[in-house]
Design an enzyme around this catalytic site. Structure first.
Site, PDB file in Angstrom:
ATOM      1  N   TYR A  95       0.840  -1.243  -0.062  1.00  0.00           N
ATOM      2  CA  TYR A  95      -0.064   0.274  -0.133  1.00  0.00           C
ATOM      3  C   TYR A  95       0.788   1.288   0.087  1.00  0.00           C
ATOM      4  O   TYR A  95       1.967   1.274   0.492  1.00  0.00           O
ATOM      5  CB  TYR A  95      -1.070   0.120   1.320  1.00  0.00           C
ATOM      6  CG  TYR A  95      -1.806  -1.214   1.343  1.00  0.00           C
ATOM      7  CD1 TYR A  95      -2.970  -1.414   0.512  1.00  0.00           C
ATOM      8  CD2 TYR A  95      -1.454  -2.193   2.189  1.00  0.00           C
ATOM      9  CE1 TYR A  95      -3.512  -2.304   0.533  1.00  0.00           C
ATOM     10  CE2 TYR A  95      -2.270  -3.336   2.235  1.00  0.00           C
ATOM     11  CZ  TYR A  95      -3.432  -3.663   1.540  1.00  0.00           C
ATOM     12  OH  TYR A  95      -3.898  -4.786   1.551  1.00  0.00           O
ATOM     13  N   CYS A 117      -3.408 -20.185  10.219  1.00  0.00           N
ATOM     14  CA  CYS A 117      -2.159 -19.052   9.877  1.00  0.00           C
ATOM     15  C   CYS A 117      -2.210 -18.976   8.343  1.00  0.00           C
ATOM     16  O   CYS A 117      -2.342 -19.992   7.469  1.00  0.00           O
ATOM     17  CB  CYS A 117      -0.844 -19.489  10.285  1.00  0.00           C
ATOM     18  SG  CYS A 117       0.370 -18.217   9.825  1.00  0.00           S
ATOM     19  N   ASP A 165      -8.574 -10.080   2.014  1.00  0.00           N
ATOM     20  CA  ASP A 165      -7.343  -9.696   1.039  1.00  0.00           C
ATOM     21  C   ASP A 165      -7.446 -10.525  -0.121  1.00  0.00           C
ATOM     22  O   ASP A 165      -7.804 -11.739   0.006  1.00  0.00           O
ATOM     23  CB  ASP A 165      -6.197 -10.208   2.047  1.00  0.00           C
ATOM     24  CG  ASP A 165      -5.651  -8.918   2.849  1.00  0.00           C
ATOM     25  OD1 ASP A 165      -5.187  -8.080   2.185  1.00  0.00           O
ATOM     26  OD2 ASP A 165      -5.685  -9.219   4.130  1.00  0.00           O
ATOM     27  N   LYS A 214      -6.592  -5.213   0.387  1.00  0.00           N
ATOM     28  CA  LYS A 214      -7.914  -5.491   1.111  1.00  0.00           C
ATOM     29  C   LYS A 214      -9.055  -4.768   0.311  1.00  0.00           C
ATOM     30  O   LYS A 214      -8.699  -3.573  -0.179  1.00  0.00           O
ATOM     31  CB  LYS A 214      -7.733  -4.918   2.490  1.00  0.00           C
ATOM     32  CG  LYS A 214      -6.835  -5.442   3.355  1.00  0.00           C
ATOM     33  CD  LYS A 214      -6.713  -4.802   4.813  1.00  0.00           C
ATOM     34  CE  LYS A 214      -5.739  -5.508   5.933  1.00  0.00           C
ATOM     35  NZ  LYS A 214      -4.495  -5.408   5.171  1.00  0.00           N
TER      36      LYS A 214
END
Length: 351
Positions: free
Chosen positions: A95, A114, A312, A319
């Site tokens: 980003y 995870c 995501d 996102k």
């Protein structure tokens, strides 16, 4: 701070009644796909309400099963496409205004859902001082980066002296940089949050702690106490939950969790739709169900307690907010969402 850990089938079997699926994970000599190791702190194991219940929401987050060895065709080794946005070996810059530093591949507890399993516990260890300085130099040359997420693994597995040195290096090149410490320690290993640690972190404002409570049963007295200690020291604590099938995929459970967090002065920041990490399909809630569930929840709790529901986009799209952005293309098996850069990314409707 010393606390025992449960890492193998024999010691766990003395605490809970392991199922054939759980035993199957431990008995594989040559697993078909990599799976994070088992490491459960005694504190977190104590939160299991019934040792004979294989569906306990705490148990399912920490005890592996052989379902982790099943990879679906749509699953990815790098579900967020992080390797494509590496600014250095340890620094990710996707980003424009924020970057992420991979401090370590070690965790106090290896969550079974995870998404960063390609990196976690894979021998990367802690970042060296040189790697920290390389990342700091990049931040110094890129003033558009206003926030740094310090993550991993769990950065709080490192000792105070290491963390102090790392934060001092980053703060030295960017005095106004907003730093987020991303850790599950308050939830799984609250004894790590000591008075000394809080005092050290308090030197590096503006600094936030971002943690992950996924179920009301995790909101133990110890966890609430240490987060209060952080907040009392002027360190805001935010929470990023993951929507997990059979664990918290009900509006009453999520509503209770977010209200508990708000009452404890912890900001419910994000609720994430599950990522397409290999071996995690049994945790993912179908996309349409998740959207309907969260939409209903918005009518039942206050805006103060309502996190942003996001996903995501698989493969590196970044996102998007699922209640605010509609899919651009709908097919029977998957929906297509447009990323901020204009690229169409697909997310499957089923796990």
């Amino acid at each position: 701070m010393a606390e025992s850990f449960f890492r193998d089938m024999n010691t766990l079997d003395q605490q809970i009644s392991l199922t054939p699926e759980e035993r199957g994970w431990f008995s594989r000599n040559a697993p078909p796909i990599p799976s994070p190791p088992c490491a459960v702190p005694a504190h977190y194991l104590s939160l299991i309400k019934d040792p004979d219940d294989p569906n306990d929401p705490v148990r399912r987050q920490c005890i592996p099963t052989d379902r982790e060895y099943t990879a679906l065709p749509q699953e990815l080794e790098d579900p967020l496409g992080e390797d494509s946005c590496s600014a250095s070996r340890r620094l990710l810059h996707r980003y424009p205004d924020r970057a992420l530093f991979l401090t370590t591949d070690q965790c106090w507890m290896y969550c079974r859902h995870c998404f960063r399993r390609r990196f976690t516990a894979r021998g990367h260890q802690r970042a060296t001082v040189n790697e920290i300085k390389v990342a700091a130099d990049y931040l110094n040359m890129h003033p558009e980066v206003r926030e740094l997420l310090v993550s991993g693994g769990d950065p709080l597995t490192a000792d105070d002296a290491y963390l102090d040195q790392m934060l001092r290096i980053f703060r030295g090149v960017r005095p106004s940089l907003v730093i987020r410490i991303c850790t599950r320690a308050p939830v799984v290993y609250p004894s790590r949050i000591t008075e000394k640690l809080c005092g050290m972190l308090g030197k590096y404002h503006p600094l936030y702690v971002v943690t992950q409570f996924n179920h009301p049963h995790e909101c133990s007295e110890s966890s609430m106490s240490v987060t209060s200690e952080l907040i009392d020291r002027g360190i805001p604590v935010c929470n990023q939950s993951v929507l997990l099938r059979g664990i918290n995929d009900h509006e009453q459970i999520l509503g209770e969790l977010f209200r508990l967090l708000t009452a404890a002065r912890i900001t419910p920041y994000y609720l994430f739709q599950g990522d397409l990490a290999r071996g995690t399909s049994h945790f993912r809630v179908p996309l349409q169900k998740g959207i309907a569930l969260v939409r209903k929840l918005t009518h039942e709790i206050s805006g103060l307690s309502m996190p942003t529901f996001a996903v995501d986009l698989p493969g590196g799209g970044g996102k998007i907010r699922l209640l605010e952005q509609q899919p651009e293309v709908k097919t029977p098996g998957k929906w297509g969402y447009r990323s901020r850069t204009g690229i169409l990314y697909w997310y499957p409707l089923e796990p």
